[in-house]
Structure formats: C-alpha cells, structure tokens
Scaffold this motif. Structure first.
Motif, PDB file in Angstrom:
ATOM      1  N   TYR A 172       0.831  -1.201   0.000  1.00 26.42           N
ATOM      2  CA  TYR A 172       0.000   0.000   0.000  1.00 26.42           C
ATOM      3  C   TYR A 172       0.865   1.249   0.000  1.00 26.42           C
ATOM      4  O   TYR A 172       0.592   2.221  -0.709  1.00 26.42           O
ATOM      5  N   ALA A 173       1.931   1.197   0.774  1.00 28.51           N
ATOM      6  CA  ALA A 173       2.791   2.385   0.906  1.00 28.51           C
ATOM      7  C   ALA A 173       3.829   2.437  -0.205  1.00 28.51           C
ATOM      8  O   ALA A 173       4.568   3.423  -0.335  1.00 28.51           O
ATOM      9  N   VAL A 232       6.520   0.464  -0.458  1.00 26.31           N
ATOM     10  CA  VAL A 232       7.883   0.263   0.058  1.00 26.31           C
ATOM     11  C   VAL A 232       8.096  -1.218   0.335  1.00 26.31           C
ATOM     12  O   VAL A 232       7.203  -2.040   0.113  1.00 26.31           O
ATOM     13  N   LYS A 251       9.820  11.004   5.239  1.00 24.56           N
ATOM     14  CA  LYS A 251       8.888  10.867   4.130  1.00 24.56           C
ATOM     15  C   LYS A 251       8.223   9.483   4.123  1.00 24.56           C
ATOM     16  O   LYS A 251       7.001   9.359   4.143  1.00 24.56           O
ATOM     17  N   LEU A 252       9.080   8.464   4.157  1.00 24.14           N
ATOM     18  CA  LEU A 252       8.539   7.101   4.126  1.00 24.14           C
ATOM     19  C   LEU A 252       7.758   6.782   5.391  1.00 24.14           C
ATOM     20  O   LEU A 252       6.741   6.114   5.361  1.00 24.14           O
ATOM     21  N   ARG A 253       8.264   7.291   6.490  1.00 27.92           N
ATOM     22  CA  ARG A 253       7.599   7.002   7.767  1.00 27.92           C
ATOM     23  C   ARG A 253       6.155   7.510   7.726  1.00 27.92           C
ATOM     24  O   ARG A 253       5.230   6.837   8.168  1.00 27.92           O
ATOM     25  N   GLN A 254       5.982   8.703   7.182  1.00 27.52           N
ATOM     26  CA  GLN A 254       4.638   9.258   7.078  1.00 27.52           C
ATOM     27  C   GLN A 254       3.747   8.437   6.155  1.00 27.52           C
ATOM     28  O   GLN A 254       2.625   8.082   6.498  1.00 27.52           O
ATOM     29  N   LYS A 255       4.304   8.111   4.999  1.00 30.09           N
ATOM     30  CA  LYS A 255       3.583   7.259   4.051  1.00 30.09           C
ATOM     31  C   LYS A 255       3.116   5.977   4.720  1.00 30.09           C
ATOM     32  O   LYS A 255       1.973   5.537   4.560  1.00 30.09           O
ATOM     33  N   ILE A 256       4.043   5.383   5.468  1.00 31.32           N
ATOM     34  CA  ILE A 256       3.756   4.095   6.105  1.00 31.32           C
ATOM     35  C   ILE A 256       2.687   4.259   7.176  1.00 31.32           C
ATOM     36  O   ILE A 256       1.776   3.435   7.312  1.00 31.32           O
ATOM     37  N   GLN A 257       2.791   5.362   7.922  1.00 32.37           N
ATOM     38  CA  GLN A 257       1.787   5.610   8.966  1.00 32.37           C
ATOM     39  C   GLN A 257       0.389   5.702   8.354  1.00 32.37           C
ATOM     40  O   GLN A 257      -0.572   5.163   8.887  1.00 32.37           O
ATOM     41  N   ILE A 258       0.325   6.369   7.220  1.00 38.22           N
ATOM     42  CA  ILE A 258      -0.959   6.490   6.523  1.00 38.22           C
ATOM     43  C   ILE A 258      -1.487   5.115   6.115  1.00 38.22           C
ATOM     44  O   ILE A 258      -2.653   4.789   6.321  1.00 38.22           O
ATOM     45  N   ALA A 259      -0.570   4.297   5.598  1.00 41.04           N
ATOM     46  CA  ALA A 259      -0.965   2.953   5.174  1.00 41.04           C
ATOM     47  C   ALA A 259      -1.440   2.123   6.367  1.00 41.04           C
ATOM     48  O   ALA A 259      -2.453   1.423   6.291  1.00 41.04           O
TER      49      ALA A 259
END
Lengths: 343, 343
Positions: free
Chosen positions: A21-22, A24, A42-50
């Motif tokens: 989903y993210a 990564v 950046k990735l951490r935020q994306k992942i949190q959203i996922a």
DNA sequence: TAGAAATGTGATAGCGCTATCAAACTTGAT
DNA sequence: ATCAAGTTTGATAGCGCTATCACATTTCTA
C-alpha cells in the motif's frame, strides 16, 4: 522491489499489505514501526498512513518468532489474590513494573490445583520474561516450575533452600515476636494465641514468633488454639468462647490475622467483654479496618508496599543483566507495630 | 527421511532436534504431541523418550504462527481486582474457565491509566480468545478496545448501547430499590443515604435505586450525602457526624457499600448510638463481615457467583460457536436482601 | 489373493515477521 | 569533480512450527 505474489493468508492484514500500500519494502515498514528513527520522515509518514488506512495490527507471535525477543510480560503466581498482603504487594509491584512497560499476568494458583502443568504450559506460551511467586507454599509445585527453568524466578516469602533464582524474605515470625513483646511490655501476663489456617507455613511462622517471645520473657506458652479453619471474621467470633472456657484467666489474646481479631472484637461486644480492660486483643497485618474498628485494633504492619517496590527493582535489575546482588537498605522492610486502643 | 542440515538457531531445543533424536520426521513429533492418537504407539513412545531426554519445550509463538490457532487464554479487565464483587465474580468465573482449560489473564486497568494502548498491545500479543470487561466504566477505553475488534468481548455491567458483543447486566439500581423498600416496610420514615465514590456510575445507580424507592413510597429524598471519597470503613465513620448534624431526625441510614456501613456502625458505638433502636443501618454487597459484625448488617447480596458462572457459560458457548443467544433462567441472578439485626 | 479402504508417516511449503547484508543514495572533504 | 564515509532501503533467508498432500504401510472386504 520485492516480488508481489499472491499468498494464502489468515485474512489478517500483514506487514506485506502495508508495504504494498505504501509502495515500500516490508523491512522498511517493520523498521518504521520498531525503530522509527532509522527511516526517513517521508517514508515514515507514508507508512503511517498505510497502517491507519488498513488498520494494521502486528502479529506478535510472528515478531517473537523472528526476533526471539522477549515479551515484556511477567507472571505472578500466588495462592490467593484477595489476601490483604497480596493486594498491597501486587499493587505496588504492578505500578512499578507498568512504568517500565511490563504487563503483569496474575495467576491464582488455587484455581489450578491438579492442573499445574496445564497452567504452566499456558504460562510459558506467553514468552514470559520472569515468574514471581508470592507466598506460594507448595514446594513440589515450585520444583516443577524450576525444572523447566527457562526464565528467572523471584520468590517472595520463605526461601526454599535457594531453589529460586532470587528470594525476598518476609519475616512473619519476627513481626509476631515484636507484636507479642509490645503486649508483654504493657504488662499482660496471661497471653493467648488464636491461630487459624494452621496448615499454612506462614501461620506456623506467626505462631513461632509468639512462642519465641513468650519464652524469652519466661511466660507460659500453653494458651493456644491452632485451628484448621479460614482466618476470617466468623472464625474469630466462633473460637473466642473456646479460648475463654479453657483459660478464664486470659487477659490478652493475640490473633494471627486482623480478620480473626475483628471477629473476636465483635464477639466481645456481644458478650459485653470490655476491650482492653477485661481482655486485650491484637491482630496481625494492619488491614484497613483495624484503625477504624471499635476499639481500634493493635496490630503489626508488614511493609508490603516497600517489598513490592523492592521486588520490582530487584527483578528489573536482574532482567537488565545488571548485578543481581542488589544491596538495599533492608531496614526499610522491617515490620512496624501499631499500638492502638485494643491493648 | 528429511534432510539433516545444520541450522543457526536460538539454542532452544526444537522439534527438529527431537525428531532427529527419535529418528522420525518433525511432523510425526508434532503429531505425537498435539494429536497423539494419530501416531503409532511405537513411535509415540520413542518420541516421548526423546522429548524427556532433551527437555523439549514447544515454542508456542511458532505454533500459533503456523496454525493460526487460538491460545485458550482469555483476558479479564477490571478497574479494581480487590473489590468484593470482583472477587466473587472472578472466583466463580475462573473456576469454570479453568475446567475447560482456559487460563485467565487479569488486568487491573487502574495501573494502565494513560497506558491503555500499550496495555492493549501487550494483551493482543497473547493471541487471546476473548476479552471480558468487568465493571469497566471508561467508555472511551471500551471503544478503543472495540476498534481493534479481533476477539469476542463480553461486558459485565452496564450495557454501553450494545457496543460489546455480549453483555451481562447487573442491576445495582434494582438491588438498592429492593433494600430500600424493605427498610421502608419496616416502618422507618426518615431514611438517609450515604453514598461515596459518587464519580462512579455504579454508585449513581445505587443512589438512583434508593431515590426511586423513596419516591414510590412518597418519602422525602433530600437526606443524601454524596461524597467523592473512597467507599471504605473510614469514610463511613467520618461522614456519619455530618449526616446526624444535618438531619437529627434520621432513623435509618442506607449506605452504598458494606464498608461504609461498617464504618458507620463503629462510629455509632463510639457515640453510644444504639443500632437499630436509635438508628437503623444498612450496607450494600453482603461482604463477609456483614453477618459477623455487631450488630449484624442488613444488606443486599448480588449473585456474583451466579453471574460468574453465567458469564463463563455464555462465553464458552460463544467460543464454541453454538448459539450466542444463551437463554437462561435469569431469575437466579436477582438480588437478595438480607435483613439482619441492624434494621 | 487381489484390490479397496483405512491408517501411519514424511517432505514440502509456508505462517508474519525481523536479522542480515548488499545495493542505492546522501553527504562532505579534498 | 572525485572518492570515502555515512545513511537509507530492500531482497533474502530463516525463526520453529503445522497444514497439506503424497507416499508407504496395514487392515479389511469380496
């Protein structure tokens, strides 16, 4: 990018789903959750959203298996949770352990009579970090636990010849000695002992403390009722008549618990025996009601709160692999006699 | 025969080690331990010898992961374990669940104030089969649990609008109504209510029950002290003077717990108030001491033992995927008033 | 006695996650 | 612009176990 394959799964949302989903790799998701500072913002935020979008819940069994790490869970085994001593101790212990992120799993061993091994299997399935035994008296049970020695074990109570890894002793005998001494020094001569639950070692110790004090002051030690009954209010009320019948000269009665003593006080009121003028009464344990009762109960307090704190720090030190020989000012753990209106 | 390769391992004895020792496949060992009847006697014995010799302990994390099966563990969350009601209920519940091979994990939510999510994470790591909430009043907390709705949840206490999967109601209001009615029928006119712990809904319900009964019999409802103090012995002793000062005409005092009532009784003795001739006193809960106290305490008993049994059967039925609508004779769960010497 | 049915056993392929290491990308000093 | 050192990321290979299926063995039926 990792191959995206179809897997048959339990239906659970997995790290893999979050990663896809993210956009990564699974490892990045794992890191974002375990060690966030090793992942870019950046990735951490994306992942949190996922994670939020999918409602991802980590599978701790898998995590444990993969990392072989422990679970921040400790088990406490005690015969009777509802005991006043256990309450004080547990309360203090849990507060301290919760601060360090430990969850406490309480087991009332009473419920697992003849089911001990089943209970232990269930216990070990939790990847415990340690086991605490509080006033467990069943030596064969302790040995069974120790056989499968896979985690540190801290025993609170009588030391079983160093069987356990750590031991915090509680000196009931000393506490009763101190209490009896106070009563003796008040000038009472015909001092009896009312002991219930005689089958438990802890009550034997209290009896022993009384006996020792009486001997030390050259007083007779024959005025004892040692009953195999629960040490509660009704037993106190019930046994007082026997004491008075056997030893009419009795001027002080020491009870091995506050409950017994409280029952005795009630019975005294029913029989119009004035406490402490005709009969002095003491309890043991400094339960909540002992300072409110009428008359207020002379008793001895064991520092269970401090013992809980001490147990927690001893355990935490051990788990952190610091020195196990934790030197503490043990005088803080000494019993305290509370002289009140009933003596 | 399966390839015998060298693996890097955590040092733990694994199924593989046992299999090699016994000269069989890992699957056979797994079966010998989980479903013994599907393995021939010969191999089963061999495997048992290997297990004993190596001291094999199954890794339950791995087992859970591989089988996605549940753990025969249920969690009980309650704000205060040492509450008399909780004791009775838990005792009964645990006895029944232990028989079915369930281990009960007790969580005192009090210790996890502001640590709820951490506690829940730890909880879920146990692959629980169910969560029981006993008199948990924090609605946001309940919602948080329900969000991650991964196991059945049984709530004991007030029904939060059907939030939980199952609910066993306890009618404190009714119990207090019944008690108050008894007191009224005894002919008391100036009946007061002593309520502590007013911040808890359960005490609000008790207050409500009193209020309702008083209204039903056209009696005045102004004689109330509603204090935000712990409902214990000392609060009872402490608040009696205020009651008497405000309402000298008081001829009966209903207390929202037995502890409060007991504290009141003690204070009456100190003040030479004769119970029940000058003042009748009741408690709530039928604690152990209420029938031994002097005078014995009139009180109302809630059938926590039966509720525990009912909770257990409801839960077990649900877990076994039988009908969830478990019809039982709920009249067995009705409160019982115990009229004693204090009224 | 052949063949079918039932039973016992083992190799394989994951369960969902993390340790590990190699690859890609930064950064900063020359 | 170049290279060394640091940082970030992802593919891979298991952790120890069990579901599954294929094969081996035994028991039963005709």
């Amino acid at each position: 990018m990792q191959e995206i394959k179809k897997r048959k799964t339990t239906g659970q949302i997995t790290l893999f789903d979050v990663a896809r989903y993210a956009g990564v790799g699974t490892m990045t998701v794992s890191r974002a959750l375990r060690t966030p500072d090793r992942v870019s913002d950046k990735l951490r935020q994306k992942i949190q959203i996922a994670v939020d979008a999918l409602g991802y819940k980590p599978n701790v069994a898998a995590s444990l298996l993969a990392s072989a790490s422990a679970n921040r869970v400790i088990a406490v085994i005690t015969p009777k949770i509802y005991d006043h001593c256990a309450q004080l101790w547990l309360n203090s212990l849990q507060t301290h352990l919760a601060k360090e992120g430990y969850t406490t799993l309480l087991i009332e061993s009473y419920h697992y009579y003849k089911l001990e091994s089943q209970m232990l299997d269930a216990l070990y399935s939790h990847n415990l970090e340690a086991i605490l035994l509080f006033q467990v008296e069943d030596e064969s049970f302790i040995k069974q636990i120790l056989q499968s020695k896979i985690v540190p074990i801290l025993n609170i109570g009588k030391d079983y010849d160093g069987l356990t890894n750590m031991n915090v002793g509680i000196d009931d005998s000393l506490a009763m000695y101190m209490l009896t001494e106070h009563v003796i020094k008040k000038g009472y001569q015909h001092i009896g002992l009312l002991c219930a639950n005689q089958e438990y070692q802890i009550f034997q110790q209290r009896l022993h403390g009384w006996h020792k004090a009486m001997l030390a002051y050259h007083l007779p030690t024959h005025r004892v009722i040692n009953a195999a009954k629960p040490a509660n209010f009704s037993t106190g009320s019930e046994l007082l008549p026997d004491m008075l019948l056997n030893w009419p000269e009795l001027d002080a009665l020491i009870c091995t618990t506050d409950e017994l003593a409280c029952g005795v006080l009630y019975e005294c009121q029913r029989r119009h025996i004035r406490v402490p003028y005709q009969l002095a009464v003491t309890g043991f344990g400094d339960n909540e009601f002992s300072q409110v009762s009428f008359p207020a109960l002379t008793t001895v307090a064991l520092p269970y709160k401090e013992i809980g704190e001490y147990s927690a720090s001893l355990l935490l030190d051990n788990l952190k692999n610091k020195k196990v020989t934790h030197e503490t000012d043990l005088s803080a753990l000494a019993p305290v006699v509370r002289l009140r209106a009933s003596v």
